[in-house]
Write a protein that holds these residues in place. Structure first.
Motif, PDB file in Angstrom:
ATOM      1  N   PHE A  92       0.654  -1.143  -0.126  1.00  0.00           N
ATOM      2  CA  PHE A  92      -0.004  -0.027   0.154  1.00  0.00           C
ATOM      3  C   PHE A  92       0.860   1.244  -0.019  1.00  0.00           C
ATOM      4  O   PHE A  92       2.118   1.272   0.053  1.00  0.00           O
ATOM      5  CB  PHE A  92      -0.965  -0.054   1.106  1.00  0.00           C
ATOM      6  CG  PHE A  92      -0.291  -0.275   2.445  1.00  0.00           C
ATOM      7  CD1 PHE A  92       0.263   0.815   3.087  1.00  0.00           C
ATOM      8  CD2 PHE A  92      -0.183  -1.560   2.897  1.00  0.00           C
ATOM      9  CE1 PHE A  92       0.735   0.498   4.545  1.00  0.00           C
ATOM     10  CE2 PHE A  92       0.257  -1.671   4.158  1.00  0.00           C
ATOM     11  CZ  PHE A  92       1.031  -0.727   4.987  1.00  0.00           C
ATOM     12  N   ILE A  93       0.162   2.346  -0.280  1.00  0.00           N
ATOM     13  CA  ILE A  93       0.932   3.696  -0.180  1.00  0.00           C
ATOM     14  C   ILE A  93       0.628   4.250   1.203  1.00  0.00           C
ATOM     15  O   ILE A  93      -0.505   4.441   1.772  1.00  0.00           O
ATOM     16  CB  ILE A  93       0.254   4.469  -1.347  1.00  0.00           C
ATOM     17  CG1 ILE A  93       0.592   4.073  -2.626  1.00  0.00           C
ATOM     18  CG2 ILE A  93       0.988   5.961  -1.214  1.00  0.00           C
ATOM     19  CD1 ILE A  93      -0.078   4.731  -3.718  1.00  0.00           C
ATOM     20  N   LEU A  94       1.779   4.619   1.749  1.00  0.00           N
ATOM     21  CA  LEU A  94       1.696   5.303   3.099  1.00  0.00           C
ATOM     22  C   LEU A  94       1.883   6.456   2.846  1.00  0.00           C
ATOM     23  O   LEU A  94       3.155   6.940   2.747  1.00  0.00           O
ATOM     24  CB  LEU A  94       2.595   4.306   4.052  1.00  0.00           C
ATOM     25  CG  LEU A  94       2.609   4.543   5.642  1.00  0.00           C
ATOM     26  CD1 LEU A  94       1.073   4.440   6.218  1.00  0.00           C
ATOM     27  CD2 LEU A  94       3.556   3.461   6.243  1.00  0.00           C
ATOM     28  N   TYR A 122       8.109   3.142  10.392  1.00  0.00           N
ATOM     29  CA  TYR A 122       7.641   2.088  10.182  1.00  0.00           C
ATOM     30  C   TYR A 122       8.021   1.360   9.012  1.00  0.00           C
ATOM     31  O   TYR A 122       8.439   0.154   8.695  1.00  0.00           O
ATOM     32  CB  TYR A 122       5.931   2.259   9.821  1.00  0.00           C
ATOM     33  CG  TYR A 122       5.027   1.027   9.396  1.00  0.00           C
ATOM     34  CD1 TYR A 122       4.973   0.148  10.391  1.00  0.00           C
ATOM     35  CD2 TYR A 122       4.980   0.811   7.897  1.00  0.00           C
ATOM     36  CE1 TYR A 122       4.124  -1.029   9.948  1.00  0.00           C
ATOM     37  CE2 TYR A 122       4.342  -0.174   7.673  1.00  0.00           C
ATOM     38  CZ  TYR A 122       3.909  -1.165   8.559  1.00  0.00           C
ATOM     39  OH  TYR A 122       3.202  -2.388   8.283  1.00  0.00           O
ATOM     40  N   VAL A 123       8.365   2.084   7.756  1.00  0.00           N
ATOM     41  CA  VAL A 123       8.858   1.645   6.505  1.00  0.00           C
ATOM     42  C   VAL A 123      10.500   1.106   6.771  1.00  0.00           C
ATOM     43  O   VAL A 123      10.691   0.174   6.217  1.00  0.00           O
ATOM     44  CB  VAL A 123       8.945   2.768   5.600  1.00  0.00           C
ATOM     45  CG1 VAL A 123       9.896   2.343   4.403  1.00  0.00           C
ATOM     46  CG2 VAL A 123       7.457   3.128   5.133  1.00  0.00           C
ATOM     47  N   LEU A 175       5.782   5.651  -0.079  1.00  0.00           N
ATOM     48  CA  LEU A 175       5.955   6.318   1.061  1.00  0.00           C
ATOM     49  C   LEU A 175       5.898   8.065   0.686  1.00  0.00           C
ATOM     50  O   LEU A 175       6.475   8.381  -0.333  1.00  0.00           O
ATOM     51  CB  LEU A 175       7.280   6.030   1.934  1.00  0.00           C
ATOM     52  CG  LEU A 175       7.227   7.040   3.163  1.00  0.00           C
ATOM     53  CD1 LEU A 175       6.516   6.471   4.118  1.00  0.00           C
ATOM     54  CD2 LEU A 175       8.661   6.757   3.861  1.00  0.00           C
ATOM     55  N   ILE A 176       4.854   8.626   1.275  1.00  0.00           N
ATOM     56  CA  ILE A 176       4.784  10.003   1.041  1.00  0.00           C
ATOM     57  C   ILE A 176       4.737  10.576   2.495  1.00  0.00           C
ATOM     58  O   ILE A 176       4.192  10.258   3.430  1.00  0.00           O
ATOM     59  CB  ILE A 176       3.425  10.519   0.568  1.00  0.00           C
ATOM     60  CG1 ILE A 176       3.079   9.757  -0.898  1.00  0.00           C
ATOM     61  CG2 ILE A 176       3.120  11.843   0.463  1.00  0.00           C
ATOM     62  CD1 ILE A 176       1.764   9.543  -1.419  1.00  0.00           C
ATOM     63  N   LEU A 177       5.798  11.750   2.717  1.00  0.00           N
ATOM     64  CA  LEU A 177       6.155  12.376   3.720  1.00  0.00           C
ATOM     65  C   LEU A 177       5.693  13.836   3.516  1.00  0.00           C
ATOM     66  O   LEU A 177       6.280  14.434   2.883  1.00  0.00           O
ATOM     67  CB  LEU A 177       7.494  12.290   4.252  1.00  0.00           C
ATOM     68  CG  LEU A 177       8.179  10.853   4.498  1.00  0.00           C
ATOM     69  CD1 LEU A 177       9.751  11.140   4.816  1.00  0.00           C
ATOM     70  CD2 LEU A 177       7.477  10.125   5.549  1.00  0.00           C
ATOM     71  N   PHE A 204      16.143   9.904   8.339  1.00  0.00           N
ATOM     72  CA  PHE A 204      15.561  10.754   6.824  1.00  0.00           C
ATOM     73  C   PHE A 204      16.770  10.162   5.844  1.00  0.00           C
ATOM     74  O   PHE A 204      16.387  10.237   4.566  1.00  0.00           O
ATOM     75  CB  PHE A 204      15.417  11.990   7.141  1.00  0.00           C
ATOM     76  CG  PHE A 204      13.906  12.166   7.907  1.00  0.00           C
ATOM     77  CD1 PHE A 204      13.077  11.443   7.318  1.00  0.00           C
ATOM     78  CD2 PHE A 204      13.909  13.017   9.032  1.00  0.00           C
ATOM     79  CE1 PHE A 204      11.627  11.706   7.994  1.00  0.00           C
ATOM     80  CE2 PHE A 204      12.724  12.755   9.745  1.00  0.00           C
ATOM     81  CZ  PHE A 204      11.712  12.336   9.390  1.00  0.00           C
ATOM     82  N   TYR A 205      17.929  10.406   6.183  1.00  0.00           N
ATOM     83  CA  TYR A 205      18.951   9.823   5.196  1.00  0.00           C
ATOM     84  C   TYR A 205      18.687   8.598   4.885  1.00  0.00           C
ATOM     85  O   TYR A 205      19.114   8.013   3.580  1.00  0.00           O
ATOM     86  CB  TYR A 205      20.571  10.242   5.575  1.00  0.00           C
ATOM     87  CG  TYR A 205      20.585  11.566   5.873  1.00  0.00           C
ATOM     88  CD1 TYR A 205      20.652  12.418   4.537  1.00  0.00           C
ATOM     89  CD2 TYR A 205      21.289  12.219   6.788  1.00  0.00           C
ATOM     90  CE1 TYR A 205      20.892  13.689   4.890  1.00  0.00           C
ATOM     91  CE2 TYR A 205      21.837  13.363   6.965  1.00  0.00           C
ATOM     92  CZ  TYR A 205      21.541  14.192   6.011  1.00  0.00           C
ATOM     93  OH  TYR A 205      21.898  15.624   6.033  1.00  0.00           O
ATOM     94  N   GLU A 206      18.651   7.645   5.590  1.00  0.00           N
ATOM     95  CA  GLU A 206      18.268   5.945   5.357  1.00  0.00           C
ATOM     96  C   GLU A 206      17.111   6.072   4.541  1.00  0.00           C
ATOM     97  O   GLU A 206      16.985   5.168   3.509  1.00  0.00           O
ATOM     98  CB  GLU A 206      18.131   5.241   6.738  1.00  0.00           C
ATOM     99  CG  GLU A 206      18.038   3.764   6.374  1.00  0.00           C
ATOM    100  CD  GLU A 206      18.115   3.109   7.639  1.00  0.00           C
ATOM    101  OE1 GLU A 206      17.667   1.890   7.476  1.00  0.00           O
ATOM    102  OE2 GLU A 206      18.361   3.516   8.849  1.00  0.00           O
ATOM    103  N   LEU A 207      15.860   6.879   4.699  1.00  0.00           N
ATOM    104  CA  LEU A 207      14.840   6.670   3.875  1.00  0.00           C
ATOM    105  C   LEU A 207      15.264   7.385   2.621  1.00  0.00           C
ATOM    106  O   LEU A 207      14.570   6.764   1.300  1.00  0.00           O
ATOM    107  CB  LEU A 207      13.592   7.434   4.536  1.00  0.00           C
ATOM    108  CG  LEU A 207      13.130   7.003   5.655  1.00  0.00           C
ATOM    109  CD1 LEU A 207      12.126   7.958   6.447  1.00  0.00           C
ATOM    110  CD2 LEU A 207      12.286   5.625   5.353  1.00  0.00           C
ATOM    111  N   ALA A 208      15.770   8.295   2.232  1.00  0.00           N
ATOM    112  CA  ALA A 208      16.217   8.963   1.202  1.00  0.00           C
ATOM    113  C   ALA A 208      17.119   8.037   0.267  1.00  0.00           C
ATOM    114  O   ALA A 208      17.030   8.270  -1.050  1.00  0.00           O
ATOM    115  CB  ALA A 208      16.887  10.375   1.416  1.00  0.00           C
TER     116      ALA A 208
END
Length: 124
Positions: free
Chosen positions: A64-66, A79-80, A90-92, A115-119
């Motif tokens: 799903f899109i979170l 969570y991601v 993922l949308i922040l 946030f660096y890990e997510l990016a």
């Protein structure tokens, strides 16, 4: 679209099992990430949701899109990082950040690391 109100936020009740005085930052993050995972697991048992989404109740509620805003953005990011297999995108929206001079540097560094890990991941 399904909107989730984290416990103690917005219009939801304040949980009895959340002790903001004794929870560390890590325990607080785990509390909300675990809450989201419990919610995700409960969705596949919801006849209304499975009918609306057109999925078999035996299927896992996944892919799903979170999206999260403010503190919710910070928590869906966490969570991601823990459950990337369930999230398609993922949308922040204005995720929480601490940038003023008087803030705790350890907190700022932890947020930056997340946030660096997510990016760097597939959701960038």
């Amino acid at each position: 679209m399904i909107l989730v109100d984290l416990p103690g936020m917005g219009g939801s009740d304040h949980p009895n099992d959340f002790d903001k005085e004794s929870f560390s930052m890590e325990k607080c993050n785990s509390y909300f990430v675990d809450y989201l995972e419990k919610w995700r697991m409960s969705m596949k048992n919801s006849t209304t949701i499975t009918e609306l989404l057109g999925i078999d109740s035996d299927e896992d509620f996944t892919n799903f899109i979170l999206c999260g805003h403010s503190f919710g953005g910070y928590q869906v990011g966490n969570y991601v990082l823990k459950y990337p297999q369930h999230v398609k995108k993922l949308i922040l929206l204005s995720p929480i950040g601490i940038r003023d001079e008087g803030s705790n540097n350890a907190i700022k560094e932890m947020l930056d690391d997340i946030f660096y890990e997510l990016a760097a991941g597939p959701y960038a």
